[in-house]
Design a protein around this motif. Sequence first.
Motif, PDB file in Angstrom:
ATOM      1  N   PRO A 170     -33.631  -4.169 -29.494  1.00 40.45           N
ATOM      2  CA  PRO A 170     -32.242  -3.764 -29.766  1.00 40.45           C
ATOM      3  C   PRO A 170     -31.521  -3.281 -28.519  1.00 40.45           C
ATOM      4  CG  PRO A 170     -33.803  -2.154 -30.642  1.00 40.45           C
ATOM      5  CD  PRO A 170     -34.600  -3.343 -30.224  1.00 40.45           C
ATOM      6  N   ASN A 171     -32.260  -2.697 -27.579  1.00 42.51           N
ATOM      7  CA  ASN A 171     -31.626  -2.228 -26.347  1.00 42.51           C
ATOM      8  C   ASN A 171     -31.123  -3.402 -25.511  1.00 42.51           C
ATOM      9  OD1 ASN A 171     -32.160   0.466 -26.952  1.00 42.51           O
ATOM     10  ND2 ASN A 171     -34.166   0.403 -25.955  1.00 42.51           N
ATOM     11  N   ALA A 172     -31.924  -4.467 -25.451  1.00 39.42           N
ATOM     12  CA  ALA A 172     -31.519  -5.650 -24.689  1.00 39.42           C
ATOM     13  C   ALA A 172     -30.295  -6.298 -25.319  1.00 39.42           C
ATOM     14  CB  ALA A 172     -32.672  -6.647 -24.612  1.00 39.42           C
ATOM     15  N   VAL A 173     -30.284  -6.386 -26.643  1.00 42.60           N
ATOM     16  CA  VAL A 173     -29.153  -6.988 -27.344  1.00 42.60           C
ATOM     17  C   VAL A 173     -27.891  -6.153 -27.139  1.00 42.60           C
ATOM     18  CG1 VAL A 173     -28.232  -7.654 -29.592  1.00 42.60           C
ATOM     19  CG2 VAL A 173     -30.639  -8.060 -29.064  1.00 42.60           C
ATOM     20  N   ALA A 174     -28.021  -4.830 -27.294  1.00 42.66           N
ATOM     21  CA  ALA A 174     -26.870  -3.943 -27.123  1.00 42.66           C
ATOM     22  C   ALA A 174     -26.337  -4.007 -25.696  1.00 42.66           C
ATOM     23  CB  ALA A 174     -27.256  -2.507 -27.482  1.00 42.66           C
ATOM     24  N   ALA A 175     -27.255  -4.079 -24.725  1.00 47.94           N
ATOM     25  CA  ALA A 175     -26.843  -4.142 -23.322  1.00 47.94           C
ATOM     26  C   ALA A 175     -26.080  -5.428 -23.047  1.00 47.94           C
ATOM     27  CB  ALA A 175     -28.062  -4.046 -22.410  1.00 47.94           C
ATOM     28  N   PHE A 176     -26.552  -6.538 -23.620  1.00 45.40           N
ATOM     29  CA  PHE A 176     -25.854  -7.801 -23.392  1.00 45.40           C
ATOM     30  C   PHE A 176     -24.489  -7.789 -24.060  1.00 45.40           C
ATOM     31  CE2 PHE A 176     -24.464 -12.070 -24.275  1.00 45.40           C
ATOM     32  CZ  PHE A 176     -24.648 -12.679 -23.048  1.00 45.40           C
ATOM     33  N   GLU A 177     -24.402  -7.291 -25.285  1.00 47.60           N
ATOM     34  CA  GLU A 177     -23.118  -7.275 -25.984  1.00 47.60           C
ATOM     35  C   GLU A 177     -22.113  -6.404 -25.243  1.00 47.60           C
ATOM     36  OE1 GLU A 177     -24.040  -6.179 -29.999  1.00 47.60           O
ATOM     37  OE2 GLU A 177     -24.467  -8.261 -30.575  1.00 47.60           O
TER      38      GLU A 177
END
Length: 242
Positions: free
Chosen positions: A9-16
């Motif tokens: 979830p951290n990677a997804v949030a960072a990309f968004e």
Amino acid sequence: MSFRTPPNPNAVAAFESFFQGWLVRQEHYLDELLSSQQNSHESHDSDLTELISRVLSHYQHYYEEKSKLANCDVFLVFSPTWFTPFERTFFWIAGFKPALTFRLVNNAVTDLTDEQKRRLGVLVSETKAEERELGEELARIQESVAAPPIAELVRREGRGGLRDGEVDDAGEVFEALRAAMEGVVGRADLLRTRTAEKVVEVLSPVQNVRFLTAATQLQQRIRVWGLQKEEGRRGSSGSGWY
């Protein structure tokens, strides 16, 4: 027991978060492109070339960050939550089709020389051949997933019915699938960037400003339409019509 690793979830949030900032910067670049296009008779080629380089770097940054996310969860980039469903209808292997570049050039640049047309014609043929190759490769990967042994493992995993040994086997299959999908996305993104770079080499600075303006405007227009459709869908759902 599951053989699949859930998305970080951290990677997804960072990309968004990156993508939202990227869109803001894209608006600024569009303003610069439009200004340069309107005042092209006053602009030096060196100034236009510098702007073109910055715009291309902006798009390259997106692909670099997308590659990092694909390394974490390649399946997410095939159905990216940061794009609307309408935007995704235009996608081919997790992004716009490279050949769209030539349609944009034909619409935006009306003063091509015969030599430019010849060079672009060669690029069209090369690009479409690579698109077919990548499309066939993706189809082979998808067919392998539907093969009975793999499909059965996935169904049983979904019901929580895999034993330890089967989890190991399924994990190996899933890892091979992930690596294959990541490879296809990487090659598709490379084809997208390489096609744009080669087109830029063919066009003059003034023509490139027109081309990049058209490309940016199309992407933003599709996004606006997608957001409007989503807003309309939410509004209709709340009205009791459905």
